[in-house]
Design an enzyme around this catalytic site. Structure first.
Site, PDB file in Angstrom:
ATOM      1  N   HIS A 261     -35.773 102.060  57.971  1.00 47.59           N
ATOM      2  CA  HIS A 261     -36.919 102.645  58.684  1.00 47.59           C
ATOM      3  C   HIS A 261     -37.123 104.073  58.228  1.00 47.59           C
ATOM      4  O   HIS A 261     -36.161 104.766  57.918  1.00 47.59           O
ATOM      5  CB  HIS A 261     -36.686 102.603  60.209  1.00 47.59           C
ATOM      6  CG  HIS A 261     -37.959 102.702  60.969  1.00 47.59           C
ATOM      7  ND1 HIS A 261     -38.534 103.910  61.274  1.00 47.59           N
ATOM      8  CD2 HIS A 261     -38.784 101.745  61.460  1.00 47.59           C
ATOM      9  CE1 HIS A 261     -39.660 103.682  61.925  1.00 47.59           C
ATOM     10  NE2 HIS A 261     -39.842 102.390  62.048  1.00 47.59           N
ATOM     11  N   ASP A 312     -38.709  94.355  63.073  1.00 40.37           N
ATOM     12  CA  ASP A 312     -39.162  93.099  62.474  1.00 40.37           C
ATOM     13  C   ASP A 312     -38.055  92.084  62.241  1.00 40.37           C
ATOM     14  O   ASP A 312     -38.341  90.943  61.884  1.00 40.37           O
ATOM     15  CB  ASP A 312     -39.852  93.387  61.133  1.00 40.37           C
ATOM     16  CG  ASP A 312     -41.281  93.824  61.354  1.00 40.37           C
ATOM     17  OD1 ASP A 312     -41.978  93.162  62.141  1.00 40.37           O
ATOM     18  OD2 ASP A 312     -41.702  94.832  60.768  1.00 40.37           O
TER      19      ASP A 312
HETATM   20  N1  ACO Z   1     -33.632  96.654  51.680  1.00 38.66           N
HETATM   21  C1  ACO Z   1     -32.989  97.185  50.630  1.00 38.66           C
HETATM   22  N2  ACO Z   1     -32.975  98.496  50.350  1.00 38.66           N
HETATM   23  C2  ACO Z   1     -33.666  99.303  51.168  1.00 38.66           C
HETATM   24  C3  ACO Z   1     -34.372  98.803  52.278  1.00 38.66           C
HETATM   25  C4  ACO Z   1     -34.325  97.434  52.511  1.00 38.66           C
HETATM   26  N3  ACO Z   1     -34.964  96.911  53.560  1.00 38.66           N
HETATM   27  N4  ACO Z   1     -34.960  99.837  52.925  1.00 38.66           N
HETATM   28  C5  ACO Z   1     -34.637 100.934  52.248  1.00 38.66           C
HETATM   29  N5  ACO Z   1     -33.870 100.604  51.187  1.00 38.66           N
HETATM   30  C6  ACO Z   1     -33.313 101.517  50.211  1.00 38.66           C
HETATM   31  C7  ACO Z   1     -34.355 101.851  49.150  1.00 38.66           C
HETATM   32  O1  ACO Z   1     -34.306 100.982  48.067  1.00 38.66           O
HETATM   33  C8  ACO Z   1     -33.957 103.246  48.785  1.00 38.66           C
HETATM   34  O2  ACO Z   1     -32.868 103.189  47.926  1.00 38.66           O
HETATM   35  P1  ACO Z   1     -32.806 104.164  46.649  1.00 38.66           P
HETATM   36  O3  ACO Z   1     -32.802 105.541  47.236  1.00 38.66           O
HETATM   37  O4  ACO Z   1     -31.550 103.740  45.980  1.00 38.66           O
HETATM   38  O5  ACO Z   1     -34.061 103.863  45.864  1.00 38.66           O
HETATM   39  C9  ACO Z   1     -33.450 103.841  50.086  1.00 38.66           C
HETATM   40  O6  ACO Z   1     -33.020 102.733  50.885  1.00 38.66           O
HETATM   41  C10 ACO Z   1     -34.504 104.613  50.848  1.00 38.66           C
HETATM   42  O7  ACO Z   1     -35.642 103.792  51.000  1.00 38.66           O
HETATM   43  P2  ACO Z   1     -37.135 104.343  51.055  1.00 38.66           P
HETATM   44  O8  ACO Z   1     -38.083 103.260  50.647  1.00 38.66           O
HETATM   45  O9  ACO Z   1     -37.248 105.641  50.338  1.00 38.66           O
HETATM   46  O10 ACO Z   1     -37.272 104.627  52.584  1.00 38.66           O
HETATM   47  P3  ACO Z   1     -38.636 104.685  53.334  1.00 38.66           P
HETATM   48  O11 ACO Z   1     -38.436 105.570  54.496  1.00 38.66           O
HETATM   49  O12 ACO Z   1     -39.784 104.992  52.451  1.00 38.66           O
HETATM   50  O13 ACO Z   1     -38.808 103.153  53.754  1.00 38.66           O
HETATM   51  C11 ACO Z   1     -39.243 101.172  54.818  1.00 38.66           C
HETATM   52  C12 ACO Z   1     -38.910 102.652  55.006  1.00 38.66           C
HETATM   53  C13 ACO Z   1     -40.562 101.030  54.033  1.00 38.66           C
HETATM   54  C14 ACO Z   1     -39.412 100.538  56.190  1.00 38.66           C
HETATM   55  C15 ACO Z   1     -38.092 100.496  54.035  1.00 38.66           C
HETATM   56  O14 ACO Z   1     -36.878 100.630  54.749  1.00 38.66           O
HETATM   57  C16 ACO Z   1     -38.379  99.030  53.744  1.00 38.66           C
HETATM   58  O15 ACO Z   1     -39.041  98.723  52.744  1.00 38.66           O
HETATM   59  N6  ACO Z   1     -37.895  98.095  54.625  1.00 38.66           N
HETATM   60  C17 ACO Z   1     -38.191  96.704  54.470  1.00 38.66           C
HETATM   61  C18 ACO Z   1     -39.587  96.392  55.030  1.00 38.66           C
HETATM   62  C19 ACO Z   1     -39.581  96.369  56.539  1.00 38.66           C
HETATM   63  O16 ACO Z   1     -38.694  95.837  57.176  1.00 38.66           O
HETATM   64  N7  ACO Z   1     -40.653  96.948  57.104  1.00 38.66           N
HETATM   65  C20 ACO Z   1     -40.846  97.018  58.553  1.00 38.66           C
HETATM   66  C21 ACO Z   1     -40.662  98.431  59.016  1.00 38.66           C
HETATM   67  S1  ACO Z   1     -40.867  98.566  60.747  1.00 38.66           S
HETATM   68  C22 ACO Z   1     -42.510  98.525  60.950  1.00 38.66           C
HETATM   69  O17 ACO Z   1     -43.303  98.940  60.176  1.00 38.66           O
HETATM   70  C23 ACO Z   1     -43.012  97.874  62.133  1.00 38.66           C
END
Ligand code: ACO
Length: 376
Positions: A261, A312
């Protein structure tokens, strides 16, 4: 040309405005609507109470709540022109596209005074009441189910389930949906709410703002993640296979939906409540398959990536056990979040400031214009 300013990609950590609606404590894992902890609201209130709270800033009295329930029941029906538009949509259309287009169409047939400024509270209630009808009408038509009857006696959660399933939902099923609606109602400046506020900040109308928000919620990084969680579960035959399936995805640098998140650094408190409801509904239906798989997936993702579940992760398992098709998960999210979107739009109208950030220019340096005849 060029800019010295620091770019906050994705506007991460940028405080864009002041709001009285919702507070997220990402370090403690707490979510507060207008001063009330969502754990208390999920345990004790209803979606109608929460919608009232978001719109008016305080909990309703019993009389105010009864009045809002009556208002919702009276605002559920769609104009015939909108029903006709829905009937012309292909049965295999994406339900989020259907929702977005129908909300946009609905605006054309609604009275102007409910659409912008302080009186758009009328539009907020209209949209919140009508979204289950839009979804139910579309889904029943594609599934060959009979048309929706008005059912004014049903609560918002019960009406949503009835509209989608054409069955009398059990009190526990209604409670589960009510809790899901409460938990999804608002979440500060998430992407879709921000989109709604940007639209409203141009003095555009409430329906346009909600149309923008629905289009934004559709993306799998936002509202579409719970559908993808169920796709992952479909690949895992039993909990002991979770590790291999998750590791294979991570090895391909894929994200595991339902984890991570932007704001929470600990477990999303909505996931905590929904995990419990996933177990409760699983026990009632004597089917803990999804719950057991999700627990196993959680352990692997924590071990491999140190990531916590978000809202989610568990919601899809509850909806599936209630008999709701996967492609209606994000529309159900919208049917709840519309209360938060509209509360934010009302707040925006109340303290309007055009939202217009700037970009750091990284394009080509200034160039001499070459007339077309001289270009090679
Ligand atoms: N699975 C695997 N790796 C992940 C995940 C994940 N779900 N979420 C974050 N990471 C990793 C990224 O790859 C990144 O790694 P890196 O630094 O080695 O590249 C690191 O964690 C940071 O991730 P970011 O994308 O920079 O974090 P951000 O704050 O932008 O992302 C997000 C938040 C988009 C929700 C992300 O965690 C994600 O894509 N999750 C999966 C989708 C999801 O479940 N969305 C629902 C969110 S809740 C809502 O909107 C209602």
């Amino acid at each position: 040309m060029g800019s010295e300013s620091v770019v906050q990609r994705g506007l991460q950590d940028v405080v864009a405005l002041e709001s009285r609606i919702c507070f997220i404590d990402g370090k403690q894992g707490r979510l507060i609507y207008r001063g009330y902890d969502i754990r208390d609201l999920a345990a004790q209130s209803t979606f109608e109470e929460v919608a009232y709270l978001l719109w008016y800033g305080r909990l309703p009295t019993a009389a105010e709540l009864a009045s809002l329930r009556t208002t919702f029941a009276g605002l559920r029906a769609l104009p015939p022109q909108v029903t006709e538009i829905l009937d012309r949509m292909p049965k295999d259309a994406n339900p989020m596209d259907v929702l977005r287009t129908t909300v946009s169409a609905l605006a054309i047939f609604e009275p102007g005074e409910t659409k912008s400024g302080p009186s758009s509270i009328g539009g907020a209630q209209r949209l919140t009441a009508a979204l289950p009808t839009i979804l139910g009408h579309f889904h029943r038509r594609r599934a060959g189910l009979p048309a929706i009857r008005p059912r004014p006696e049903l609560s918002h959660a019960a009406y949503l389930l009835y509209a989608l399933l054409n069955a009398e939902p059990s009190p526990l099923d209604v409670n589960a949906i009510d809790v899901a609606l409460i938990l999804h109602a608002d979440h500060e400046l998430n992407a879709s709410t921000f989109a709604a506020r940007v639209t409203a900040s141009t003095l555009s109308d409430l329906y346009s703002a909600v149309t923008s928000a629905i289009g934004t919620l559709k993306g799998p990084l936002h509202g579409g993640a719970n559908e993808r969680v169920m796709e992952l579960l479909d690949e895992i035959p039993s909990p002991d296979r979770a590790e291999a399936v998750v590791q294979a995805r991570l090895a391909k640098h894929e994200r595991i939906m339902g984890f991570g998140h932007r704001v929470y650094r600990v477990e999303d408190p909505r996931a905590t409540v929904l995990r419990e409801w996933s177990r409760k509904i699983g026990e009632e239906k004597k089917d803990l398959h999804y719950y057991d798989l999700l627990r196993a997936v959680e352990l692997v993702v924590m071990k491999e990536k140190g990531l916590y579940p978000n809202v989610d992760l568990y919601s899809g398992s509850i909806y599936t056990l209630l008999g709701i098709p996967h492609d209606l998960f994000t529309p159900i999210f919208a049917a709840s979040r519309v209360s938060g979107w509209t509360a934010h739009v009302l707040e925006e109208y109340d303290d309007l400031r055009l939202i217009r950030p700037t970009a750091a220019y990284v394009g080509p340096p200034e160039q001499r214009y070459v007339p077309i005849a001289e270009r090679k």
